[in-house]
Design a protein around this motif. Structure first.
Motif, PDB file in Angstrom:
ATOM      1  N   SER A  82     107.250  68.775 -24.091  1.00 36.18           N
ATOM      2  CA  SER A  82     106.157  68.275 -23.249  1.00 36.18           C
ATOM      3  C   SER A  82     106.109  66.756 -23.217  1.00 36.18           C
ATOM      4  O   SER A  82     106.009  66.154 -22.149  1.00 36.18           O
ATOM      5  CB  SER A  82     104.804  68.832 -23.718  1.00 36.18           C
ATOM      6  OG  SER A  82     104.757  70.218 -23.517  1.00 36.18           O
ATOM      7  N   VAL A  83     106.198  66.119 -24.371  1.00 38.59           N
ATOM      8  CA  VAL A  83     106.143  64.651 -24.396  1.00 38.59           C
ATOM      9  C   VAL A  83     107.370  64.057 -23.726  1.00 38.59           C
ATOM     10  O   VAL A  83     107.278  63.074 -22.994  1.00 38.59           O
ATOM     11  CB  VAL A  83     105.933  64.087 -25.817  1.00 38.59           C
ATOM     12  CG1 VAL A  83     107.133  64.292 -26.710  1.00 38.59           C
ATOM     13  CG2 VAL A  83     105.567  62.616 -25.763  1.00 38.59           C
ATOM     14  N   THR A  84     108.523  64.666 -23.927  1.00 34.76           N
ATOM     15  CA  THR A  84     109.752  64.132 -23.344  1.00 34.76           C
ATOM     16  C   THR A  84     109.777  64.311 -21.834  1.00 34.76           C
ATOM     17  O   THR A  84     110.075  63.364 -21.100  1.00 34.76           O
ATOM     18  CB  THR A  84     110.978  64.801 -23.985  1.00 34.76           C
ATOM     19  OG1 THR A  84     110.914  64.582 -25.406  1.00 34.76           O
ATOM     20  CG2 THR A  84     112.270  64.237 -23.436  1.00 34.76           C
ATOM     21  N   LEU A  85     109.441  65.490 -21.357  1.00 35.90           N
ATOM     22  CA  LEU A  85     109.431  65.713 -19.912  1.00 35.90           C
ATOM     23  C   LEU A  85     108.326  64.918 -19.230  1.00 35.90           C
ATOM     24  O   LEU A  85     108.490  64.479 -18.092  1.00 35.90           O
ATOM     25  CB  LEU A  85     109.321  67.204 -19.597  1.00 35.90           C
ATOM     26  CG  LEU A  85     110.530  68.032 -20.036  1.00 35.90           C
ATOM     27  CD1 LEU A  85     110.296  69.507 -19.755  1.00 35.90           C
ATOM     28  CD2 LEU A  85     111.803  67.547 -19.362  1.00 35.90           C
ATOM     29  N   ALA A  86     107.215  64.694 -19.921  1.00 36.69           N
ATOM     30  CA  ALA A  86     106.166  63.841 -19.359  1.00 36.69           C
ATOM     31  C   ALA A  86     106.699  62.436 -19.117  1.00 36.69           C
ATOM     32  O   ALA A  86     106.395  61.811 -18.095  1.00 36.69           O
ATOM     33  CB  ALA A  86     104.958  63.800 -20.294  1.00 36.69           C
ATOM     34  N   GLN A  87     107.522  61.952 -20.048  1.00 37.31           N
ATOM     35  CA  GLN A  87     108.104  60.617 -19.893  1.00 37.31           C
ATOM     36  C   GLN A  87     109.214  60.604 -18.847  1.00 37.31           C
ATOM     37  O   GLN A  87     109.235  59.744 -17.972  1.00 37.31           O
ATOM     38  CB  GLN A  87     108.660  60.113 -21.239  1.00 37.31           C
ATOM     39  CG  GLN A  87     107.629  59.986 -22.329  1.00 37.31           C
ATOM     40  CD  GLN A  87     106.444  59.151 -21.915  1.00 37.31           C
ATOM     41  OE1 GLN A  87     106.590  58.031 -21.442  1.00 37.31           O
ATOM     42  NE2 GLN A  87     105.257  59.693 -22.075  1.00 37.31           N
ATOM     43  N   LEU A  88     110.139  61.545 -18.936  1.00 36.30           N
ATOM     44  CA  LEU A  88     111.284  61.558 -18.028  1.00 36.30           C
ATOM     45  C   LEU A  88     110.893  61.821 -16.579  1.00 36.30           C
ATOM     46  O   LEU A  88     111.467  61.243 -15.664  1.00 36.30           O
ATOM     47  CB  LEU A  88     112.303  62.611 -18.469  1.00 36.30           C
ATOM     48  CG  LEU A  88     113.044  62.356 -19.775  1.00 36.30           C
ATOM     49  CD1 LEU A  88     113.938  63.542 -20.115  1.00 36.30           C
ATOM     50  CD2 LEU A  88     113.855  61.071 -19.694  1.00 36.30           C
ATOM     51  N   CYS A  89     109.921  62.708 -16.377  1.00 32.97           N
ATOM     52  CA  CYS A  89     109.550  63.119 -15.021  1.00 32.97           C
ATOM     53  C   CYS A  89     108.234  62.508 -14.544  1.00 32.97           C
ATOM     54  O   CYS A  89     107.792  62.809 -13.440  1.00 32.97           O
ATOM     55  CB  CYS A  89     109.454  64.640 -14.951  1.00 32.97           C
ATOM     56  SG  CYS A  89     111.004  65.494 -15.294  1.00 32.97           S
ATOM     57  N   GLY A  90     107.607  61.691 -15.387  1.00 32.71           N
ATOM     58  CA  GLY A  90     106.344  61.069 -14.990  1.00 32.71           C
ATOM     59  C   GLY A  90     105.231  62.081 -14.783  1.00 32.71           C
ATOM     60  O   GLY A  90     104.422  61.934 -13.874  1.00 32.71           O
ATOM     61  N   LEU A  91     105.169  63.112 -15.616  1.00 30.40           N
ATOM     62  CA  LEU A  91     104.177  64.174 -15.421  1.00 30.40           C
ATOM     63  C   LEU A  91     102.759  63.724 -15.753  1.00 30.40           C
ATOM     64  O   LEU A  91     101.836  64.020 -15.024  1.00 30.40           O
ATOM     65  CB  LEU A  91     104.553  65.408 -16.247  1.00 30.40           C
ATOM     66  CG  LEU A  91     105.918  66.013 -15.945  1.00 30.40           C
ATOM     67  CD1 LEU A  91     106.188  67.183 -16.873  1.00 30.40           C
ATOM     68  CD2 LEU A  91     106.010  66.434 -14.497  1.00 30.40           C
ATOM     69  N   GLY A  92     102.594  63.057 -16.890  1.00 31.37           N
ATOM     70  CA  GLY A  92     101.298  62.484 -17.240  1.00 31.37           C
ATOM     71  C   GLY A  92     100.141  63.456 -17.331  1.00 31.37           C
ATOM     72  O   GLY A  92     100.297  64.604 -17.709  1.00 31.37           O
ATOM     73  N   ALA A  93      98.972  62.966 -16.952  1.00 32.93           N
ATOM     74  CA  ALA A  93      97.704  63.657 -17.181  1.00 32.93           C
ATOM     75  C   ALA A  93      97.609  65.028 -16.517  1.00 32.93           C
ATOM     76  O   ALA A  93      96.924  65.905 -17.030  1.00 32.93           O
ATOM     77  CB  ALA A  93      96.549  62.779 -16.729  1.00 32.93           C
ATOM     78  N   TRP A  94      98.267  65.247 -15.397  1.00 31.44           N
ATOM     79  CA  TRP A  94      98.072  66.521 -14.709  1.00 31.44           C
ATOM     80  C   TRP A  94      98.620  67.715 -15.481  1.00 31.44           C
ATOM     81  O   TRP A  94      98.281  68.855 -15.186  1.00 31.44           O
ATOM     82  CB  TRP A  94      98.609  66.483 -13.279  1.00 31.44           C
ATOM     83  CG  TRP A  94     100.094  66.542 -13.107  1.00 31.44           C
ATOM     84  CD1 TRP A  94     100.968  65.498 -13.109  1.00 31.44           C
ATOM     85  CD2 TRP A  94     100.888  67.706 -12.889  1.00 31.44           C
ATOM     86  NE1 TRP A  94     102.242  65.939 -12.917  1.00 31.44           N
ATOM     87  CE2 TRP A  94     102.226  67.301 -12.772  1.00 31.44           C
ATOM     88  CE3 TRP A  94     100.598  69.059 -12.777  1.00 31.44           C
ATOM     89  CZ2 TRP A  94     103.275  68.181 -12.557  1.00 31.44           C
ATOM     90  CZ3 TRP A  94     101.651  69.951 -12.570  1.00 31.44           C
ATOM     91  CH2 TRP A  94     102.959  69.500 -12.457  1.00 31.44           C
ATOM     92  N   VAL A  95      99.460  67.486 -16.506  1.00 28.49           N
ATOM     93  CA  VAL A  95      99.964  68.606 -17.302  1.00 28.49           C
ATOM     94  C   VAL A  95      99.179  68.806 -18.594  1.00 28.49           C
ATOM     95  O   VAL A  95      99.366  69.802 -19.272  1.00 28.49           O
ATOM     96  CB  VAL A  95     101.467  68.451 -17.631  1.00 28.49           C
ATOM     97  CG1 VAL A  95     102.292  68.420 -16.373  1.00 28.49           C
ATOM     98  CG2 VAL A  95     101.732  67.240 -18.495  1.00 28.49           C
ATOM     99  N   TRP A  96      98.300  67.860 -18.924  1.00 30.54           N
ATOM    100  CA  TRP A  96      97.563  67.994 -20.179  1.00 30.54           C
ATOM    101  C   TRP A  96      96.605  69.179 -20.087  1.00 30.54           C
ATOM    102  O   TRP A  96      95.934  69.377 -19.085  1.00 30.54           O
ATOM    103  CB  TRP A  96      96.799  66.729 -20.515  1.00 30.54           C
ATOM    104  CG  TRP A  96      96.112  66.877 -21.834  1.00 30.54           C
ATOM    105  CD1 TRP A  96      94.787  66.988 -22.058  1.00 30.54           C
ATOM    106  CD2 TRP A  96      96.738  66.972 -23.122  1.00 30.54           C
ATOM    107  NE1 TRP A  96      94.535  67.148 -23.396  1.00 30.54           N
ATOM    108  CE2 TRP A  96      95.720  67.145 -24.068  1.00 30.54           C
ATOM    109  CE3 TRP A  96      98.055  66.941 -23.544  1.00 30.54           C
ATOM    110  CZ2 TRP A  96      95.977  67.278 -25.426  1.00 30.54           C
ATOM    111  CZ3 TRP A  96      98.314  67.075 -24.904  1.00 30.54           C
ATOM    112  CH2 TRP A  96      97.288  67.236 -25.811  1.00 30.54           C
ATOM    113  N   GLY A  97      96.541  69.949 -21.142  1.00 34.41           N
ATOM    114  CA  GLY A  97      95.654  71.100 -21.182  1.00 34.41           C
ATOM    115  C   GLY A  97      96.320  72.388 -20.731  1.00 34.41           C
ATOM    116  O   GLY A  97      95.732  73.453 -20.812  1.00 34.41           O
TER     117      GLY A  97
END
Length: 122
Positions: A82-97
């Motif tokens: 989750s942390v890695t894909l958030a960084q690589l793909c710019g997922l950010g806040a919309w995936v939290w929770g």
């Protein structure tokens, strides 16, 4: 092939704790990594978000290079992915929770310039 870089986020001496305070701190740090991009934070003497993401990115880059143009299945752990894909793909806040579900395929694509997460399983 097993890659040690695909391990879960390491939280050091707090690993496997049932202490609710440490568990709450772990969730807060993970949120900071994913939502706020504060990757320097860590739980206890564990690794930082930068370290976890760099470790996982190294593994994903290696897999992508070794299997260029192929579809590959990678099995990993929820927090580190989750942390890695958030960084690589710019997922950010919309995936939290909504953590990545267990054993559900999630398409991640890599081209020479970037990584792309087209959709997120629910």
């Amino acid at each position: 092939m097993a890659l040690p870089e695909l391990a879960e986020v390491r939280i050091g001496t707090a690993e496997a704790t049932t202490d609710p305070v440490v568990r709450q701190q772990t969730a807060a740090v993970l949120r900071s990594w994913i939502v706020d991009r504060q990757l320097e934070l860590r739980v206890a003497d564990g690794e930082s978000g930068s370290q976890a993401s760099a470790r996982m990115t190294t593994a994903l880059e290696r897999i992508a290079c070794d299997h260029d143009g192929q579809t590959v299945v990678v099995v990993g752990h929820v927090a580190s992915l989750s942390v890695t894909l958030a960084q690589l793909c710019g997922l950010g806040a919309w995936v939290w929770g909504s953590p990545l579900p267990h054993a559900v395929p999630y398409l991640v694509e890599r081209n020479p310039a970037s990584w792309r997460c087209r959709s997120r399983p629910t």
